[in-house]
Design an enzyme around this catalytic site. Structure first.
Site, short mmCIF file in Angstrom:
data_model
loop_
_atom_site.label_atom_id
_atom_site.label_comp_id
_atom_site.label_asym_id
_atom_site.label_seq_id
_atom_site.Cartn_x
_atom_site.Cartn_y
_atom_site.Cartn_z
CG HIS A 19 -2.77 3.27 2.71
ND1 HIS A 19 -3.39 2.79 1.68
CD2 HIS A 19 -2.99 1.99 3.52
CE1 HIS A 19 -3.92 1.42 1.74
NE2 HIS A 19 -3.61 1.31 2.93
CG ASN A 48 -7.14 -0.59 1.58
OD1 ASN A 48 -6.46 -0.09 1.03
ND2 ASN A 48 -6.80 -0.91 2.93
CB CYS A 107 -0.98 -0.05 1.22
SG CYS A 107 -2.04 -1.32 1.13
#
Length: 323
Positions: free
Chosen positions: A251, A281, A113
């Protein structure tokens, strides 16, 4: 010695939207639980056969169109992903083929990520070398293909998407004003796609990969213990405070986690670019999508933007952009 600038940006998400109610039909969860714990309402899932290279190609084409640049003008393509089409060839190589970017060489970066932050940092170095002028940085993920849809503790978080930027040489200054990258080896907290080695020779042996898995509470603790301190320390090295930053793009792991970071930095959520509510996400793509949305919504001239990625590895880092 040239610096680098961001000439254009774009993002792409699959057309299929999956709601929390849709997930509640196939696993033990509910819309209320997901909203309360994650802040996520919907996510885009690739249900039309699009793989990571397809999403990356779409985002790249949009970015090139914004830059009014032909694919042949690109010298290097970097794709950041931890859900590649396969181990070989690289997803970046497939994108190079799709774009017909015949003058570019291409490779992948896999830092989960945190990938887009590492990709921008890498592209900046190649441009500063003076050898390369135009670099395409793409963060793309099809997280859905790695999920165990019986595991509500992980699956409800994730969506699919891609974001891309065209970076080019600037002889006057560089948009990258500083960076700090870190790795803390911890393979057990988050993992995906593990392939076990052989224990015997057998004609029925073939590669088997595991689904994405995470220890949610440990991930939350790791991020909350490390990231606010990391941001403050990095900014201090630049004689800056969090209040000196105009916009933050962290993130997009969990809206509650972003709210926690904002609170720890004593900064309002209005300074944080978020897309997790409607995208979920999207791993490395979340920051890339956030940067494109921010560039399209406000005038960034004279503004500072801090991108902070953190992901499996445990790998984390920040890059400071000054436009």
């Amino acid at each position: 010695m040239p610096g680098s600038k961001i000439l254009a940006s774009a993002h792409y998400v699959p057309s299929d939207v999956v709601t929390n109610a849709d997930l509640a039909k196939i696993m033990d969860t509910s819309d209320a639980w997901i909203r309360t714990h994650t802040g996520i309402e919907t996510r885009h899932i690739s249900l039309q056969g699009e793989n990571t290279s397809d999403l990356a190609t779409q985002a790249a084409r949009l970015a090139l169109a914004q830059a009014d640049m032909a694919p042949e003008a690109i010298d290097l393509i970097i794709v950041t992903t931890f859900t590649p089409d396969g181990l070989a060839p690289s997803t970046a190589a497939l994108v190079q083929r799709n774009l017909k970017a015949k003058n570019a060489w291409a490779y992948d970066i896999m830092t989960a990520c945190a990938g887009f932050v590492f990709g921008l940092s890498t592209a900046d170095k190649f441009i500063r070398s003076g050898v390369y002028k135009n670099v395409l940085v793409i963060a793309a993920e099809v997280n859905s293909k790695m999920m165990d849809f019986s595991d509500r503790t992980s699956t409800v978080f994730f969506g699919d998407g891609a974001g891309a930027v065209v970076m080019t040489a600037d002889m006057q200054r560089s948009v990258v004003a500083g960076e700090k990258m870190n790795t803390v080896g911890n393979a057990d907290v988050v993992h995906s796609g593990r392939i076990a080695p052989l224990t015997k020779l057998s004609p029925d042996n073939y590669p088997k990969t595991d689904a994405f898995s995470q220890r949610g509470h440990e991930v939350f603790d790791e991020v909350t213990n490390l990231i606010p301190h990391h941001i403050r320390t990095f900014l201090l090295s630049k004689d800056m405070k969090p209040s000196d930053v105009d916009y933050f793009i962290p993130h997009q792991a969990n809206l509650r986690l972003i709210e926690y970071i904002a609170n720890e930095l004593n900064e309002p959520m209005s300074k944080f670019s978020t897309n997790i509510i409607y995208n979920g996400n999207t791993s490395s793509a979340g920051i890339a999508i956030g940067l494109d949305e921010l560039r399209n919504s406000v005038n960034l001239s004279g503004k500072s933007v801090l991108l902070t990625g953190f992901g499996a590895g445990f790998t984390y880092g920040s890059i400071l952009l000054k436009f």
